[in-house]
Write a protein that holds these residues in place. Structure first.
Motif, PDB file in Angstrom:
ATOM      1  N   ALA A 156       0.737  -1.194  -0.039  1.00  0.00           N
ATOM      2  CA  ALA A 156       0.081  -0.123  -0.011  1.00  0.00           C
ATOM      3  C   ALA A 156       0.857   1.076   0.055  1.00  0.00           C
ATOM      4  O   ALA A 156       0.609   2.189  -0.607  1.00  0.00           O
ATOM      5  CB  ALA A 156      -0.806   0.039   1.308  1.00  0.00           C
ATOM      6  N   ARG A 198       2.193   1.710  -3.402  1.00  0.00           N
ATOM      7  CA  ARG A 198       1.059   2.190  -4.336  1.00  0.00           C
ATOM      8  C   ARG A 198       0.895   3.846  -4.103  1.00  0.00           C
ATOM      9  O   ARG A 198       0.566   4.322  -5.177  1.00  0.00           O
ATOM     10  CB  ARG A 198      -0.138   1.547  -3.980  1.00  0.00           C
ATOM     11  N   LYS A 199       0.861   4.172  -2.947  1.00  0.00           N
ATOM     12  CA  LYS A 199       0.597   5.477  -2.594  1.00  0.00           C
ATOM     13  C   LYS A 199       1.674   6.372  -2.948  1.00  0.00           C
ATOM     14  O   LYS A 199       1.109   7.656  -3.646  1.00  0.00           O
ATOM     15  CB  LYS A 199       0.464   5.513  -1.037  1.00  0.00           C
ATOM     16  N   TYR A 208      -4.352  10.377   1.902  1.00  0.00           N
ATOM     17  CA  TYR A 208      -3.467   9.181   2.481  1.00  0.00           C
ATOM     18  C   TYR A 208      -1.977   9.220   2.594  1.00  0.00           C
ATOM     19  O   TYR A 208      -1.342   8.518   3.416  1.00  0.00           O
ATOM     20  CB  TYR A 208      -3.808   7.842   1.663  1.00  0.00           C
ATOM     21  N   LEU A 227     -10.907   1.015  -4.527  1.00  0.00           N
ATOM     22  CA  LEU A 227      -9.887   1.962  -4.919  1.00  0.00           C
ATOM     23  C   LEU A 227      -9.161   2.882  -3.814  1.00  0.00           C
ATOM     24  O   LEU A 227      -7.950   3.019  -4.312  1.00  0.00           O
ATOM     25  CB  LEU A 227     -11.130   3.146  -5.584  1.00  0.00           C
ATOM     26  N   ARG A 228      -9.877   2.958  -2.782  1.00  0.00           N
ATOM     27  CA  ARG A 228      -9.108   3.604  -1.767  1.00  0.00           C
ATOM     28  C   ARG A 228      -7.740   2.800  -1.479  1.00  0.00           C
ATOM     29  O   ARG A 228      -6.646   3.474  -1.232  1.00  0.00           O
ATOM     30  CB  ARG A 228      -9.634   3.750  -0.511  1.00  0.00           C
ATOM     31  N   LYS A 229      -7.945   1.388  -1.511  1.00  0.00           N
ATOM     32  CA  LYS A 229      -6.565   0.722  -1.114  1.00  0.00           C
ATOM     33  C   LYS A 229      -5.619   0.713  -2.382  1.00  0.00           C
ATOM     34  O   LYS A 229      -4.418   0.676  -2.019  1.00  0.00           O
ATOM     35  CB  LYS A 229      -7.253  -0.662  -1.170  1.00  0.00           C
ATOM     36  N   ALA A 230      -6.262   0.930  -3.581  1.00  0.00           N
ATOM     37  CA  ALA A 230      -5.186   0.782  -4.811  1.00  0.00           C
ATOM     38  C   ALA A 230      -4.543   2.390  -4.520  1.00  0.00           C
ATOM     39  O   ALA A 230      -3.343   2.144  -5.081  1.00  0.00           O
ATOM     40  CB  ALA A 230      -6.097   0.793  -6.033  1.00  0.00           C
ATOM     41  N   ILE A 231      -5.154   3.175  -4.235  1.00  0.00           N
ATOM     42  CA  ILE A 231      -4.302   4.547  -4.088  1.00  0.00           C
ATOM     43  C   ILE A 231      -3.734   4.838  -2.695  1.00  0.00           C
ATOM     44  O   ILE A 231      -2.876   5.825  -2.543  1.00  0.00           O
ATOM     45  CB  ILE A 231      -5.272   5.733  -4.274  1.00  0.00           C
ATOM     46  N   GLY A 232      -3.393   3.500  -2.193  1.00  0.00           N
ATOM     47  CA  GLY A 232      -2.467   3.629  -0.918  1.00  0.00           C
ATOM     48  C   GLY A 232      -3.079   3.614   0.371  1.00  0.00           C
ATOM     49  O   GLY A 232      -2.347   3.726   1.265  1.00  0.00           O
ATOM     50  N   ALA A 233      -4.362   3.363   0.576  1.00  0.00           N
ATOM     51  CA  ALA A 233      -4.951   3.336   2.091  1.00  0.00           C
ATOM     52  C   ALA A 233      -4.464   2.142   2.542  1.00  0.00           C
ATOM     53  O   ALA A 233      -4.517   1.135   1.966  1.00  0.00           O
ATOM     54  CB  ALA A 233      -6.448   3.268   1.932  1.00  0.00           C
ATOM     55  N   PRO A 260      -7.761  -5.795  -2.559  1.00  0.00           N
ATOM     56  CA  PRO A 260      -8.325  -4.665  -3.674  1.00  0.00           C
ATOM     57  C   PRO A 260      -8.591  -5.123  -4.729  1.00  0.00           C
ATOM     58  O   PRO A 260      -9.272  -4.355  -5.536  1.00  0.00           O
ATOM     59  CB  PRO A 260      -6.865  -3.689  -3.622  1.00  0.00           C
TER      60      PRO A 260
END
Lengths: 237, 407
Positions: free
Chosen positions: A78, A81-82, A110, B317-323, B400
């Protein structure tokens, strides 16, 4: 930027083991615009998940921006990805009933970017993605498909990722709108030197990229420069 | 994600479906409101019962004679009917027992009382000047019985307000008038202040005369029916009770305390018994209300599970963008905690209003305590966290890739 060495992915174990990727190796340099093309069932989605750090390979190594990410835990993935990856999905995946700006700024919350800096960054990304300013305060579900995909592109850009992964970005758009969105990717690649990986099953979509990697049955069939776009490139290349 | 981000996300997602959030919250509102209202009714009842027990006097011990029993007879004429307590017993208690502030012996019996054409049947209490202090009685008009009245066998009477109303009409000026008790004329020298019905016999429907007068002209004997003893402090009450028992056993030459011809009643015991009854009552009401709170909590869980399912793709989606897992579970926990906290606050307000309405319109005393309010808010937030935990964990554990593909 991306170095994949002999990547395999097998689902299930023992009798029911299904190999999806059977040893894939390639390198993508910074600033490249690469299309990964293959029919459905070829393993391109699985490859995309591995490239996007949503999944890890069964064997082989994947080095992204100098770091081996092939054996990280969920939360470490994660983190990668972030900071390193921007996603653009076929179905946009915007937050409904949220403004365009809030959608674009979402990854920043995030990433721990202070609230007051977020809007400026979101505005810059929206400008780069080519969405007209009069749409920025609309709710995401009031936009057309093409506009939604530009918002998604802006969201992918907002954190200045190392690579942008676009999974069938034109799949839900008509040909004309799809063309505009693909033009946006070309523009981002040429003017802003973003590294873009486009996953598609359609040849005409793939042909917008500078290099096309063909995948079939979990292996690379062909990996070649795209003569049409190379010819169209400005001379400084 | 900062707290401000979580708050903003929570606000956004709860306002997306206002009706659903409102209805889910309603479950908590009803639960908390009924807990607050029920507990306040219970505590109000306890308060008023304790107040009415306290109104008969403070730090009070009552000594009653035992039951009248003939030699070898098994038939009892009832506790308090024996003529076993004397004026001298009261004097001995006053003299020998420590921590005694005042001792008021009395002889009371019901008599038909007449005054200028009206008459009533009321309690006539023959007592001493210290009685008002011990039994918490105040004189409204005139004066109470004095030592001189007791010494001189004076035929004077002090009326309770109800007895005054019955004999002379409501609020009439009775001081100076004459009444007739058991064919003996008494002059009225005072009227006591209204105390209100206490549930333990009205202290207003009474009439006081000097103890000696009552013994000589009404009862024709020297026994007393009750000795009221006021202890100097509450902590000494048990000790005083014990000493009184010992002295009276000694005076009456009784070796076995089980055969005592009197009984000593401690006011603290009465209060305690009444409190334990009302506490049970409060707990019963509170736990019934607590069930509705539990149902409200399950409603929260139900809504959160639905929300997680509905927002699977958003979670992907939130996980994909880094959550991270933590970010996702914090978001959903914050949502359920916000629902219950808000529901709790509204519920307290509604419960307060119900309690007010009950005491205003139904005349039942209620008392909303801060501890109940804080407890209710704490419990409702806890319910949010407990019932939100499972849905939040489910959301955080989503894969995800699968979440993004979810239709």
């Amino acid at each position: 930027m991306i170095v994949c060495t002999n990547i395999t992915k097998t689902y299930g174990t023992g009798e029911t083991a299904t190999p999806v990727l059977k040893g894939i190796s390639f390198t993508i340099k910074e600033g490249e615009f690469v299309a990964i093309m293959g029919p459905s069932g070829s393993g391109k989605s699985t490859l995309m998940h591995i490239l996007g750090c949503l999944d890890t390979p069964t064997s082989g190594t994947y080095v992204l921006a100098g770091h081996d990410v092939s054996e990280l835990s969920d939360d470490e993935l994660a983190e990668v990805r972030k900071n390193k990856i921007g996603f653009v999905f076929q179905s946009f995946n915007l937050l409904p009933r949220a403004s365009v700006l809030r959608n674009v700024a979402l990854p920043l919350s995030y990433a721990g970017v202070p609230r007051e800096k977020r809007e400026a960054q979101a505005v810059r990304a929206l400008a780069a993605a080519g969405l007209l300013e009069d749409r920025w305060h609309h709710l995401s579900n009031q936009l057309s498909g093409g506009q939604m995909q530009r918002v998604a592109i802006a969201r992918a850009l907002v954190n200045s990722p190392a690579i942008i992964l676009a999974d069938e970005p034109t799949g839900n758009l008509d040909t004309k709108t799809g063309e505009i969105v693909l033009g946006t990717f070309q523009e981002l690649n040429r003017a802003h030197r973003h590294t873009i990986v486009l996953i598609t099953h359609e040849r005409y979509v793939a042909e917008h990229a500078d290099r096309i990697i063909h995948i079939q049955d979990g292996a690379i069939l062909k990996d070649a420069k795209n003569p049409r776009t190379i010819a169209a490139r400005p001379s400084h290349e | 994600m900062t707290l401000a981000d979580i708050a903003a996300e929570t606000y956004a997602s709860l306002t997306v479906n206002k009706v659903r959030s409102g209805l889910t919250m309603l479950g908590i509102v009803i639960g908390i409101a009924s807990v607050i209202a029920m507990v306040s009714i219970g505590q109000g009842a306890r308060g008023s019962i304790e107040a009415s027990i306290q109104s008969i006097g403070s730090n009070l011990l009552l000594v009653f004679p035992g039951a009248q029993r003939g030699p070898g007879m098994q038939v009892s004429a009832g506790r308090g009917s024996a003529q076993s307590l004397k004026q001298e017993d009261a004097d001995a208690i006053a003299k020998e027992v420590q921590f005694v502030k005042a001792v008021a012996p009395e002889i009371s019996r019901r008599y038909q009382v007449a005054a200028r054409g009206t008459n009533t049947n009321t309690q006539v209490v023959g007592t001493v000047p210290v009685y008002p202090e011990v039994r918490n009685i105040q004189v409204e008009e005139g004066s109470f019985i004095t030592e001189a009245h007791v010494q001189g066998f004076s035929k004077v009477a002090v009326l309770g307000p109800t007895a005054r109303d019955d004999l002379f009409g409501e609020g009439a000026d009775a001081v100076g008038q004459t009444i007739r008790i058991n064919r003996v004329d008494f002059k009225i020298i005072g009227v006591t202040k209204q105390k209100g019905g206490s549930g333990f016999g009205s202290q207003d429907d009474m009439l006081f005369v000097p103890l000696t007068t009552a013994q000589r002209f009404l009862a024709g004997d020297t026994y007393v029916t009750t000795i009221s003893v006021q202890a100097s402090e509450q902590s000494a009450m048990s000790a005083v009770q014990e000493e009184i028992t010992n002295i009276l056993l000694d005076r009456h030459r009784i070796a076995d305390p089980a055969l005592a011809d009197f009984s000593v009643l401690n006011q603290a015991d009465i209060v305690e018994t009444a409190s334990s009854i009302t506490n049970t009552f409060t707990m019963l009401l509170g736990s019934i209300a607590g069930i509705s709170l539990l149902v409200g909590g399950i409603g929260i869980m139900n809504m959160m599970l639905t929300t997680v399912t509905e927002r699977t793709r958003e979670i992907g989606l939130r996980k994909a963008i880094g959550a991270k897992r933590r970010d996702i579970s914090a978001q959903f926990l914050a949502e359920s905690a916000a629902l219950t906290l808000l529901g709790g606050v509204v519920g307290v307000a509604v419960g307060w209003f119900i309690a007010w309405g009950v005491s205003r319109f139904a005349g039942i005393a209620t008392s909303v305590s801060w501890s109940a309010v804080l407890l209710a808010c704490g419990v409702s937030t806890l319910i949010g966290l407990v019932f939100g935990y499972y849905p939040a964990r489910r959301a955080a554990a989503l894969n995800p890739i699968e979440a993004l593909r979810y239709e």
